[in-house]
Every structure is written in C-alpha cells, then in structure tokens.
Design an enzyme around this catalytic site. Structure first.
Site, PDB file in Angstrom:
ATOM      1  N   ASP A  28       1.203   0.155  -4.611  1.00 43.00           N
ATOM      2  CA  ASP A  28      -0.118  -0.015  -6.157  1.00 43.00           C
ATOM      3  C   ASP A  28       0.290   1.475  -6.658  1.00 43.00           C
ATOM      4  OD1 ASP A  28      -0.770   1.276  -3.658  1.00 43.00           O
ATOM      5  OD2 ASP A  28      -2.602   0.248  -3.185  1.00 43.00           O
ATOM      6  N   HIS A  29       0.700   2.489  -5.414  1.00 42.96           N
ATOM      7  CA  HIS A  29       0.750   4.073  -6.106  1.00 42.96           C
ATOM      8  C   HIS A  29       1.129   4.631  -5.129  1.00 42.96           C
ATOM      9  CE1 HIS A  29      -2.353   4.835  -3.443  1.00 42.96           C
ATOM     10  NE2 HIS A  29      -3.338   3.040  -3.495  1.00 42.96           N
ATOM     11  N   THR A  72      -5.765   1.744  -5.571  1.00 42.05           N
ATOM     12  CA  THR A  72      -5.446   0.248  -5.484  1.00 42.05           C
ATOM     13  C   THR A  72      -6.372  -0.441  -6.300  1.00 42.05           C
ATOM     14  OG1 THR A  72      -5.197   0.572  -3.000  1.00 42.05           O
ATOM     15  CG2 THR A  72      -5.342  -1.789  -4.132  1.00 42.05           C
ATOM     16  N   GLU A  92       0.994  -1.208   0.193  1.00 44.03           N
ATOM     17  CA  GLU A  92       0.176   0.252   0.267  1.00 44.03           C
ATOM     18  C   GLU A  92       0.905   1.171   0.381  1.00 44.03           C
ATOM     19  OE1 GLU A  92      -3.194   0.476  -0.125  1.00 44.03           O
ATOM     20  OE2 GLU A  92      -3.253   2.614  -0.499  1.00 44.03           O
ATOM     21  N   HIS A 150      -1.433   3.350   4.378  1.00 39.87           N
ATOM     22  CA  HIS A 150      -2.698   3.776   3.936  1.00 39.87           C
ATOM     23  C   HIS A 150      -2.863   5.682   4.259  1.00 39.87           C
ATOM     24  CE1 HIS A 150      -5.885   5.249   2.218  1.00 39.87           C
ATOM     25  NE2 HIS A 150      -6.503   4.167   1.199  1.00 39.87           N
TER      26      HIS A 150
HETATM   27  C1  GP9 Z   1      -9.087  -0.594   0.325  1.00 41.69           C
HETATM   28  C2  GP9 Z   1      -7.532  -0.126   0.184  1.00 41.69           C
HETATM   29  C3  GP9 Z   1      -7.226   0.858   0.107  1.00 41.69           C
HETATM   30  O1  GP9 Z   1      -9.350  -1.903   0.309  1.00 41.69           O
HETATM   31  O2  GP9 Z   1      -7.247  -1.296  -0.797  1.00 41.69           O
HETATM   32  O3  GP9 Z   1      -7.586   1.760  -1.550  1.00 41.69           O
HETATM   33  P1  GP9 Z   1      -7.268   2.943  -1.993  1.00 41.69           P
HETATM   34  O4  GP9 Z   1      -7.626   3.801  -0.999  1.00 41.69           O
HETATM   35  O5  GP9 Z   1      -5.591   2.477  -1.730  1.00 41.69           O
HETATM   36  O6  GP9 Z   1      -7.765   2.457  -3.038  1.00 41.69           O
HETATM   37 MN    MN Z   2      -4.303   2.110  -1.939  1.00 44.60          MN
END
Ligand code: GP9
Ligand code: MN
Length: 630
Positions: A472-473, A298, A254, A413
């Site tokens: 992921d980003h 994500t 994340e 996150h």
């Molecule tokens: C939520 C998690 C976070 O299930 O994958 O999502 P994001 O805000 O990073 O897109």
């Molecule tokens: Mn994410």
C-alpha cells in the site's frame, strides 16, 4: 545600591526571543531539514519571528498587566504545543501536520502506540520558552501600559513586523519561485515561511478547497475529459477479459516495499512465498511499480485503486471529501453483477472508511465486528493477518457470487511488533529499531499470504478467482536512511529514496499459465483500469488518470503525489533530474516536459476532487438527484 530597572515590555521582549530561539533550535533537533546555502539558513532563522512579532504584538493592546501576562504565557504555550506536535508527527510521517489531519480524532486512539513510540524525552525542550516566560513574569516588576500614549510606538512596531514579513516572503520567492502556488512539499514551505505561517497558509488552502466546491458548475470538466481521453490506453486484445466473470480478490499488503522481494536479510529469505509467486506461471509480478500515496497512507492507496485519481496533497481525501460523488472500481463492478465489499479487521471509522465506502458505493464493509478475535490473535494494531485471512475465507464462502472484495492486512505496520511465536526470522541489527523489526513482520505477512492461498484452494473459491496484491505504501521512511544505507550497503540519496517507493504488484490468475515478471513502469493509479480490462469491462468513458498496465499504449511514467516523478529514463526529486541508469544528477531538460505534465495532471485531479466534479459527469446527474433528495 540602586535596584535594577527593567525596561518597559521586558517580559514581552523576552517571550518573543525565547519562543523564537526555541523554535529555531527545534528545527534542527527534531526535523531533518536540508539547508543548501547561507541564504536559506538566514530565512530559516528569521521566519519564526515574522509570525511571533504579530501574535505577541497583540499584548501591546492589553492594558492590565495580569491579563497581558496571561496572554503572553498562552501564546508561548500554544506555539510550543504546535512545535512539539509537529516533531512527534514528523518522526512518523516525515512531514508536517496539516489541519484536516488534526480533526481526524477518530484515528487517535489507534495511533496511540505509534505516537508514544515517537515521543522523545528531549521533546520537553519545546517548552523551554514557557518556563523562561514564567520566570520573567515572576521576577520582573511590571507596570500597567498606558495604552493611549503608546499608539505611535505600536504603529512603528507593527510596521516593522510587516516589513520583516514582506522581506521574508520576498527572499522565499527568490529561493523557491512559485512556492505558495505550487505547494506540493510542506518541508519547503516550513523552511521558507516557518512552521507558524505555514499553518496559517494551510488554513487558507483548506478553506479555499471548500469554496471550490461551492463555485464549481461542471464546465471545468470538458478540458479534463479531453486530457483523459487523449491519454486513454486501449486494452490489450490478448488480455482483455481473460478473467471475465471470476471473483476478484484484491489484497492490500500493509507497508510492503519491493526491496524485500527476492531479497535476504543476514542470509534469511524475507518473503519466500511471494518470491515463489514472482516465478509462477499463473502470476504477473510487476517489479517496477510505485505507490502513489500521500499523507492518507492506506486510505490513499484505497482511494487510488478505487478511483484512479490522486489523493489530496497534505490531507487524507477519505476525510476531506467523503461526501463527493465517485465512479469507483466497486461501483463499476457492481454494475457488472458483482457483490462488492471490503474486509478489514479494524474499527469501521478508522480513516473515515465507513463514510467513504458509502460514497464509493461499496456494498458491505466487513470491519472488526465481523471477526472474532480470540486470545493471542491480536498484536500491534489489531487482528493478526493469519487469523484474519482464515476467517475472511469463511466469510467469502457465504458471499453472493461473483464477488469483488478488497482485503486490508495490518500486521506489517509500524511499529512492527510481533509475538514471539510469530517471529520466523531474527531481527536485523542497525541503529533503527523500526527497520530491524520490519523484516520480521514482512516475513510473517508472507506466511499469512501463503496460508491464505492454501485456504482459498481448500474452499474451492481459488480456481474461479483472480487475486491482485500490492504494497500500500512505504514502511520505512526517510528517517531511517542511515539504517537502510547499511542494509543496502550504500549511501541513500534522494534518488534512492524515490526508488524505494517501489511496492510489489502481483496479479495472480489461477490456471492462466502465461504469467511472467513484468518490468513495465507503473503505479497504483493503473490498478483500476488493469483489473477492469482483465475482467472484460471497458473503461474508455471513465474519468481516470491511470492506464491498463498490459496495454500497448501504456506509458512508462509515474507521478507521485508530492510532485516527484519517474520515467523510463529519469527520476525527478527535490528539484533535481536524475539519470535512472547512473543515479546521478543530469540535464534538467530531460525532466522538464514531464514536470509540466505532472503538474497538470495533479491539478486536474485536485480540481475534480475539490470541485466534486464527478457529480456533473454524464450518467451521474440522476444519481445526484436521488442523493440530494434523501
Ligand atoms: C488502519 C490501517 C493502517 O486501518 O489501514 O493504516 P495506515 O496507518 O497504514 O494508513
Ligand atoms: Mn497502510
């Protein structure tokens, strides 16, 4: 003394001016818009008016004072809500709201903590016009309008409004040719046609994509298939099948950006375990690798890794196209004897995953229901990464072998909150609370990954698995440029912002022994073909825009969802071509052919998704019949 007489329509005029100015001032207080010249400034100034004249103008048709006033108040309130919501959204995503995202209400509950963090007390400013309108209504004597006599006046009014709109569009076109046809960047749209018109435009674009599916008949596929075939990268014979038959464990890290790898914060190592992996003999570490996600965050990264297609511009494809036919990575693996799943300790409907996973033929979703979260095991958005990994390994033991699973971590996150006992390094000190806490949660995630590896070894699953991990980003948006600049000890330019979209990619093959650091330039779209080739599964018939990172044919060229691009020599961002070595603007001609290709490729990908074209692809027709029979 003679009582002052307010001219007719005073309330309406005051309302228009109040909303106009509130909107215009709001542009500066809450959105970080770059204005290059006086013309742009002028466009920004008049663009709220082009919309407001029309909607408020409807009041001219309302005869009863009370009803008319109600209408005016409603308009001022709705426009304020639109601006306010955009401001809150912008702080989080550095972007403007798009319609499909508004309907993603199932996400709202989980988003609450981020939303409240992003609301500022000063946001009440957006409602200034409502207060002014209410005061005007209270203090101004009004008469009922003689609708019949006013016809001429109304015609003049709407003709003037239409002229202003035309004028606005013409100036916008002069500033940004093809603005409305190539709308990759919502900020440019808002800058040129205004927030309100932008939302109308968005409505139009979204409806168009629905229509596209209805009218698609599969003939569009041929041209795209030719393009994909021409760009297919042959597998590297040395690497093809090196992980054949092994379990596949894909870990989505994340918000992990590459700048924390092999780096320190005030003398504290941020990712000690991942740093070790960068030098490990069983690991390929890609340090020149970019995320390619858009607003779907994500979920976009999942979509890209599964399908090697781009997400959608301005919405999360997980929401807008969860009914499509796909040929996902999971589907291919399943065809090759794998049991496929996703492990993520969040509610199954977040990002519409439950629905989309079915479309992508993922056999099992281990969502929050599959985990038991004891006291102290949750923080921020949900289950902490350490217990998540811990329980996931237990679940893996019982999976049918070989299995392929994607694990999605959560602790690192936004807003990057952590319990005291999990803070392994101190916070950073800058003006950005977000960046300050980011290092700590990244450090925690590193610890979680380390324990995960240990657990895997203990379980006996490790030796016969391949572990692929990627960020992921981004975690730190451009809103934190000042703090980032302080951390990196330089002023952050648009060039740096593009470079900061690098995320780490690790491909760990236990026992392989010939791993190394790879500087091959690549992006998330490349993950699908890379994994399949390592497992000895051919992809030449697949509709994918990425290429095997180990292939000698792999081209150093990465396209971002918003149209930015990176080659081995240049970075193209905000319509400027930068030299990669110096980070300085350079001759646009160097980027030109790539800009063209980026547009073609993004359009092809959109055409596939909007038209749901994979339903027409060879081998899918029969599946379609079964689906439609149901
Ligand atoms: C939520 C998690 C976070 O299930 O994958 O999502 P994001 O805000 O990073 O897109
Ligand atoms: Mn994410």
């Amino acid at each position: 003394m003679r009582k002052f007489e307010w001219p007719k329509h005073s309330v309406l005029i005051i309302a228009i001016i109040a909303t106009w100015l509130t909107t215009y001032i709001g542009y500066f207080t809450s959105f970080n818009m770059k204005i290059d010249n006086a013309m742009q400034q002028f466009i920004l100034f008049i663009n709220p008016l082009t919309f407001l004249l029309f909607v408020y103008g409807i009041a001219l048709f309302i005869k009863k004072t009370k009803t008319r006033n109600r209408y005016i108040v409603t308009v001022s309130l709705l426009t304020s809500i639109v601006m306010f919501s955009n401001a809150v959204f912008y702080r989080f995503f550095t972007d403007f709201i798009t319609l499909p995202l508004l309907f993603q209400t199932s996400n709202f509950a989980d988003l609450t903590s981020s939303i409240t963090e992003n609301m500022h007390f000063l946001d009440v400013f957006f409602f200034t016009d409502v207060v002014i309108v209410l005061l005007a209504i209270r203090f101004i004597q009004q008469e009922s309008v003689q609708v019949t006599q006013k016809k001429m006046g109304r015609k003049v009014y709407f003709a003037a409004a239409a002229t202003l709109l035309m004028f606005n569009l013409a100036m916008a076109e002069a500033q940004r040719p093809q603005l409305l046809t190539r709308s990759f960047d919502r900020e440019l749209l808002v800058k040129n046609i205004g927030t309100y018109n932008y939302h109308l435009y968005d409505l139009f674009v979204q409806s168009k994509s629905h229509a596209q599916r209805t009218f698609a008949d599969g003939t569009e596929l041929t041209e795209i298939e030719n393009y994909v075939k021409a760009n297919h990268a042959q597998p590297n014979p040395e690497m093809f099948g090196v992980a054949k038959g092994r379990n596949v464990i894909i870990v989505s890290l994340e918000s992990l950006q590459n700048f924390v790898i092999n780096n320190e914060m005030d003398g504290h190592v941020i990712t000690p375990f991942l740093n070790e992996l960068t030098k490990d003999k069983d690991t390929f570490y890609f340090d020149n690798f970019y995320h390619q996600t858009g607003l779907g965050k994500t979920s976009d990264s999942e979509f890209i890794v599964e399908n090697s297609l781009y997400g959608r511009n301005g919405s999360a494809v997980f929401f807008t196209h969860s009914g499509n036919t796909y040929n996902s990575l999971s589907e291919r693996l399943n065809e090759n004897g794998y049991f496929t799943s996703v492990m993520h300790a969040n509610s199954k409907s977040f990002w519409n995953r439950d629905i989309m996973y079915k479309a992508m033929d993922i056999q099992k979703f281990y969502d929050v229901q599959s985990y038991s979260i004891e006291e102290g095991q949750a923080v921020n958005w949900g289950m902490k990464d350490i217990p998540f990994f811990d329980q996931s390994v237990e679940l893996m033991k019982d999976m049918q072998k070989p299995f392929a699973t994607r694990m999605i971590t959560l602790t690192n996150h936004h807003p990057f909150d952590l319990d005291e006992e999990d803070k392994l390094i101190p916070e950073y000190t800058s003006n950005s609370n977000t960046l300050n806490k980011y290092f700590q949660t990244a450090r925690y995630m590193d610890e979680a990954v380390k324990e995960f590896f240990t657990k895997l070894k203990e379980s006996g699953l490790y030796d016969n698995s391949i572990i692929v991990m990627y960020g992921d980003h981004y975690g730190i948006s451009e809103n934190h440029n000042k703090a980032m600049g302080m951390y990196m000890d330089k002023e952050i330019t648009p060039f740096d912002n593009a470079e900061l979209q690098k995320v780490p990619l690790f491909i760990h093959i236990p026992g392989y022994g010939k791993g190394k650091q790879m500087d091959e330039l690549g992006g998330q779209l490349d993950v699908r073909p890379t994994i399949l080739h390592l497992l000895g599964i051919d992809t030449k018939a697949d509709m994918q825009f990425g290429a095997d990172l180990f292939s000698p044919d792999h081209e150093p060229f990465v396209i971002f969802r918003d149209g930015r691009l990176v080659t081995d020599k240049n970075v193209y961002t905000q319509e400027v071509c930068y030299d990669k070595k110096t980070g300085e603007p350079t001759d646009e001609a160097q980027c030109a052919p790539y800009i063209e290709r980026a547009n073609t490729e993004l359009n092809y990908s959109d055409t596939i998704i909007n038209g749901d074209l994979l339903r027409f692809k060879d081998g899918n027709e029969s599946r379609l019949e079964i689906k439609e029979d149901k």
